[in-house]
Motif scaffolding. Structure first.
Motif, PDB file in Angstrom:
ATOM      1  N   HIS A   1      25.714  -4.554   7.432  1.00 39.11           N
ATOM      2  CA  HIS A   1      27.051  -5.162   7.439  1.00 39.11           C
ATOM      3  C   HIS A   1      28.139  -4.090   7.316  1.00 39.11           C
ATOM      4  O   HIS A   1      29.167  -4.161   7.992  1.00 39.11           O
ATOM      5  CB  HIS A   1      27.189  -6.181   6.304  1.00 39.11           C
ATOM      6  CG  HIS A   1      26.572  -7.502   6.612  1.00 39.11           C
ATOM      7  ND1 HIS A   1      27.064  -8.355   7.572  1.00 39.11           N
ATOM      8  CD2 HIS A   1      25.492  -8.126   6.084  1.00 39.11           C
ATOM      9  CE1 HIS A   1      26.318  -9.437   7.627  1.00 39.11           C
ATOM     10  NE2 HIS A   1      25.347  -9.322   6.734  1.00 39.11           N
TER      11      HIS A   1
ATOM     12  N   ARG B   1      31.039  -7.481  18.521  1.00 46.54           N
ATOM     13  CA  ARG B   1      30.967  -8.805  17.877  1.00 46.54           C
ATOM     14  C   ARG B   1      29.574  -9.414  18.023  1.00 46.54           C
ATOM     15  O   ARG B   1      29.081 -10.072  17.109  1.00 46.54           O
ATOM     16  CB  ARG B   1      32.027  -9.730  18.464  1.00 46.54           C
ATOM     17  CG  ARG B   1      33.426  -9.381  17.999  1.00 46.54           C
ATOM     18  CD  ARG B   1      34.458 -10.274  18.635  1.00 46.54           C
ATOM     19  NE  ARG B   1      35.798  -9.941  18.157  1.00 46.54           N
ATOM     20  CZ  ARG B   1      36.905 -10.283  18.783  1.00 46.54           C
ATOM     21  NH1 ARG B   1      36.851 -10.977  19.914  1.00 46.54           N
ATOM     22  NH2 ARG B   1      38.079  -9.941  18.286  1.00 46.54           N
ATOM     23  N   GLN B   2      28.948  -9.209  19.169  1.00 46.92           N
ATOM     24  CA  GLN B   2      27.587  -9.720  19.356  1.00 46.92           C
ATOM     25  C   GLN B   2      26.618  -9.031  18.397  1.00 46.92           C
ATOM     26  O   GLN B   2      25.709  -9.670  17.864  1.00 46.92           O
ATOM     27  CB  GLN B   2      27.133  -9.533  20.800  1.00 46.92           C
ATOM     28  CG  GLN B   2      27.764 -10.521  21.756  1.00 46.92           C
ATOM     29  CD  GLN B   2      27.281 -10.322  23.187  1.00 46.92           C
ATOM     30  OE1 GLN B   2      26.792  -9.267  23.551  1.00 46.92           O
ATOM     31  NE2 GLN B   2      27.435 -11.357  23.992  1.00 46.92           N
TER      32      GLN B   2
ATOM     33  N   ARG C   1      27.440  -7.858  15.461  1.00 45.26           N
ATOM     34  CA  ARG C   1      27.730  -8.453  14.151  1.00 45.26           C
ATOM     35  C   ARG C   1      27.044  -9.816  14.021  1.00 45.26           C
ATOM     36  O   ARG C   1      26.429 -10.121  13.003  1.00 45.26           O
ATOM     37  CB  ARG C   1      29.236  -8.610  13.944  1.00 45.26           C
ATOM     38  CG  ARG C   1      29.566  -9.217  12.570  1.00 45.26           C
ATOM     39  CD  ARG C   1      31.024  -9.538  12.406  1.00 45.26           C
ATOM     40  NE  ARG C   1      31.429 -10.468  13.461  1.00 45.26           N
ATOM     41  CZ  ARG C   1      32.687 -10.671  13.834  1.00 45.26           C
ATOM     42  NH1 ARG C   1      33.664  -9.999  13.265  1.00 45.26           N
ATOM     43  NH2 ARG C   1      32.974 -11.533  14.781  1.00 45.26           N
ATOM     44  N   ASN C   2      27.128 -10.630  15.065  1.00 46.86           N
ATOM     45  CA  ASN C   2      26.470 -11.936  15.034  1.00 46.86           C
ATOM     46  C   ASN C   2      24.952 -11.782  14.924  1.00 46.86           C
ATOM     47  O   ASN C   2      24.290 -12.559  14.231  1.00 46.86           O
ATOM     48  CB  ASN C   2      26.827 -12.751  16.276  1.00 46.86           C
ATOM     49  CG  ASN C   2      28.275 -13.178  16.282  1.00 46.86           C
ATOM     50  OD1 ASN C   2      28.925 -13.211  15.245  1.00 46.86           O
ATOM     51  ND2 ASN C   2      28.793 -13.489  17.461  1.00 46.86           N
TER      52      ASN C   2
ATOM     53  N   ASP D   1      24.127 -11.021  11.387  1.00 50.22           N
ATOM     54  CA  ASP D   1      24.238 -12.251  10.588  1.00 50.22           C
ATOM     55  C   ASP D   1      23.003 -13.134  10.784  1.00 50.22           C
ATOM     56  O   ASP D   1      22.452 -13.670   9.822  1.00 50.22           O
ATOM     57  CB  ASP D   1      25.498 -13.033  10.960  1.00 50.22           C
ATOM     58  CG  ASP D   1      26.774 -12.326  10.523  1.00 50.22           C
ATOM     59  OD1 ASP D   1      26.696 -11.440   9.642  1.00 50.22           O
ATOM     60  OD2 ASP D   1      27.849 -12.659  11.073  1.00 50.22           O
ATOM     61  N   ARG D   2      22.563 -13.275  12.023  1.00 45.73           N
ATOM     62  CA  ARG D   2      21.361 -14.077  12.294  1.00 45.73           C
ATOM     63  C   ARG D   2      20.129 -13.425  11.679  1.00 45.73           C
ATOM     64  O   ARG D   2      19.244 -14.106  11.164  1.00 45.73           O
ATOM     65  CB  ARG D   2      21.174 -14.269  13.796  1.00 45.73           C
ATOM     66  CG  ARG D   2      22.125 -15.293  14.398  1.00 45.73           C
ATOM     67  CD  ARG D   2      21.714 -15.677  15.809  1.00 45.73           C
ATOM     68  NE  ARG D   2      21.539 -14.536  16.692  1.00 45.73           N
ATOM     69  CZ  ARG D   2      22.486 -14.016  17.465  1.00 45.73           C
ATOM     70  NH1 ARG D   2      23.677 -14.547  17.474  1.00 45.73           N
ATOM     71  NH2 ARG D   2      22.230 -12.984  18.235  1.00 45.73           N
TER      72      ARG D   2
END
Length: 108
Positions: free
Chosen positions: A10, A41-42, A44-45, A48-49
Protein backbone atom coordinates in the motif's frame (compact mmCIF):
# COMPACT_ATOMS: atom_id res chain seq x y z
CA UNK A 1 1.77 -12.77 3.18
CA UNK A 2 1.54 -10.89 6.42
CA UNK A 3 0.09 -7.50 7.32
CA UNK A 4 3.50 -5.81 7.10
CA UNK A 5 3.90 -6.97 3.50
CA UNK A 6 0.45 -5.70 2.54
CA UNK A 7 1.14 -2.40 4.29
CA UNK A 8 4.39 -2.10 2.33
CA UNK A 9 2.50 -2.72 -0.92
CA UNK A 10 0.00 0.00 0.00
CA UNK A 11 2.83 2.39 0.81
CA UNK A 12 4.53 1.67 -2.50
CA UNK A 13 1.37 2.10 -4.56
CA UNK A 14 0.62 5.35 -2.72
CA UNK A 15 4.12 6.56 -3.61
CA UNK A 16 3.57 5.45 -7.22
CA UNK A 17 0.31 7.41 -7.43
CA UNK A 18 2.07 10.45 -5.98
CA UNK A 19 4.77 10.16 -8.66
CA UNK A 20 2.14 9.77 -11.38
CA UNK A 21 0.43 12.94 -10.14
CA UNK A 22 3.76 14.76 -10.34
CA UNK A 23 4.25 13.50 -13.90
CA UNK A 24 0.75 14.61 -14.78
CA UNK A 25 1.56 18.10 -13.50
CA UNK A 26 4.56 18.18 -15.84
CA UNK A 27 3.06 16.56 -18.94
CA UNK A 28 -0.55 17.61 -18.60
CA UNK A 29 -3.72 15.65 -19.24
CA UNK A 30 -2.58 13.65 -22.25
CA UNK A 31 -3.72 10.26 -23.46
CA UNK A 32 -0.45 8.69 -22.36
CA UNK A 33 -0.75 10.19 -18.87
CA UNK A 34 -4.32 8.95 -18.57
CA UNK A 35 -3.09 5.44 -19.43
CA UNK A 36 -0.30 5.67 -16.84
CA UNK A 37 -2.76 6.90 -14.20
CA UNK A 38 -5.22 4.17 -15.12
CA UNK A 39 -2.47 1.53 -14.85
CA UNK A 40 -1.44 2.81 -11.41
CA UNK A 41 -5.05 2.74 -10.22
CA UNK A 42 -5.46 -0.81 -11.51
CA UNK A 43 -2.37 -1.84 -9.55
CA UNK A 44 -3.85 -0.21 -6.44
CA UNK A 45 -7.12 -2.10 -6.99
CA UNK A 46 -5.15 -5.31 -7.47
CA UNK A 47 -3.36 -4.78 -4.16
CA UNK A 48 -6.70 -4.14 -2.47
CA UNK A 49 -8.11 -7.37 -3.92
CA UNK A 50 -4.94 -9.21 -2.91
CA UNK A 51 -5.40 -8.04 0.67
CA UNK A 52 -9.00 -9.29 0.66
CA UNK A 53 -7.97 -12.63 -0.86
CA UNK A 54 -5.18 -13.12 1.69
CA UNK A 55 -7.60 -12.43 4.54
CA UNK A 56 -10.10 -14.92 3.07
CA UNK A 57 -7.38 -17.51 2.59
CA UNK A 58 -6.14 -17.11 6.16
CA UNK A 59 -9.68 -17.45 7.50
CA UNK A 60 -10.34 -20.50 5.33
CA UNK A 61 -7.03 -22.14 6.24
CA UNK A 62 -7.60 -21.59 9.95
CA UNK A 63 -11.11 -23.03 9.71
CA UNK A 64 -10.11 -26.13 7.74
CA UNK A 65 -6.76 -26.93 9.31
CA UNK A 66 -6.65 -30.55 10.33
CA UNK A 67 -4.17 -31.99 12.75
CA UNK A 68 -1.46 -33.86 10.92
CA UNK A 69 -0.87 -37.38 12.11
CA UNK A 70 2.06 -39.42 10.98
CA UNK A 71 2.06 -43.16 11.32
CA UNK A 72 5.51 -44.55 11.89
CA UNK A 73 6.33 -47.86 10.23
CA UNK A 74 8.81 -50.04 12.05
CA UNK A 75 11.34 -51.71 9.75
CA UNK A 76 13.06 -54.77 11.06
CA UNK A 77 16.84 -54.97 11.14
CA UNK A 78 16.70 -58.72 10.64
CA UNK A 79 18.04 -60.05 7.35
CA UNK A 80 15.80 -61.55 4.69
CA UNK A 81 15.89 -65.20 3.74
CA UNK A 82 17.43 -65.86 0.32
CA UNK A 83 14.11 -67.35 -0.86
CA UNK A 84 12.50 -63.94 -0.41
CA UNK A 85 14.42 -62.61 -3.42
CA UNK A 86 14.23 -65.75 -5.61
CA UNK A 87 11.79 -64.50 -8.30
CA UNK A 88 12.74 -60.83 -8.22
CA UNK A 89 13.98 -59.26 -11.46
CA UNK A 90 17.54 -57.99 -11.45
CA UNK A 91 17.69 -54.21 -11.33
CA UNK A 92 20.41 -51.64 -11.19
CA UNK A 93 23.93 -51.78 -12.55
CA UNK A 94 24.45 -54.75 -14.82
CA UNK A 95 20.78 -55.59 -15.27
CA UNK A 96 20.99 -54.78 -18.97
CA UNK A 97 23.67 -57.42 -19.48
CA UNK A 98 21.33 -60.08 -18.09
CA UNK A 99 18.70 -59.29 -20.71
CA UNK A 100 20.66 -61.22 -23.35
CA UNK A 101 21.32 -64.26 -21.17
CA UNK A 102 18.81 -67.12 -21.54
CA UNK A 103 16.67 -67.51 -18.43
CA UNK A 104 17.93 -71.03 -17.69
CA UNK A 105 21.58 -69.97 -17.55
CA UNK A 106 21.19 -67.02 -15.16
CA UNK A 107 22.90 -67.34 -11.81
CA UNK A 108 20.70 -67.14 -8.76
Amino acid sequence: MNAATVDELHRLIHETLRCVAALEAIHGDTTAMRRVLNDARQIRNGVDRLEIDVADLCAHTAATALPVTVEMVQISDAGYAADFWRDVDHEGVGAQSLACVPAGSRRR
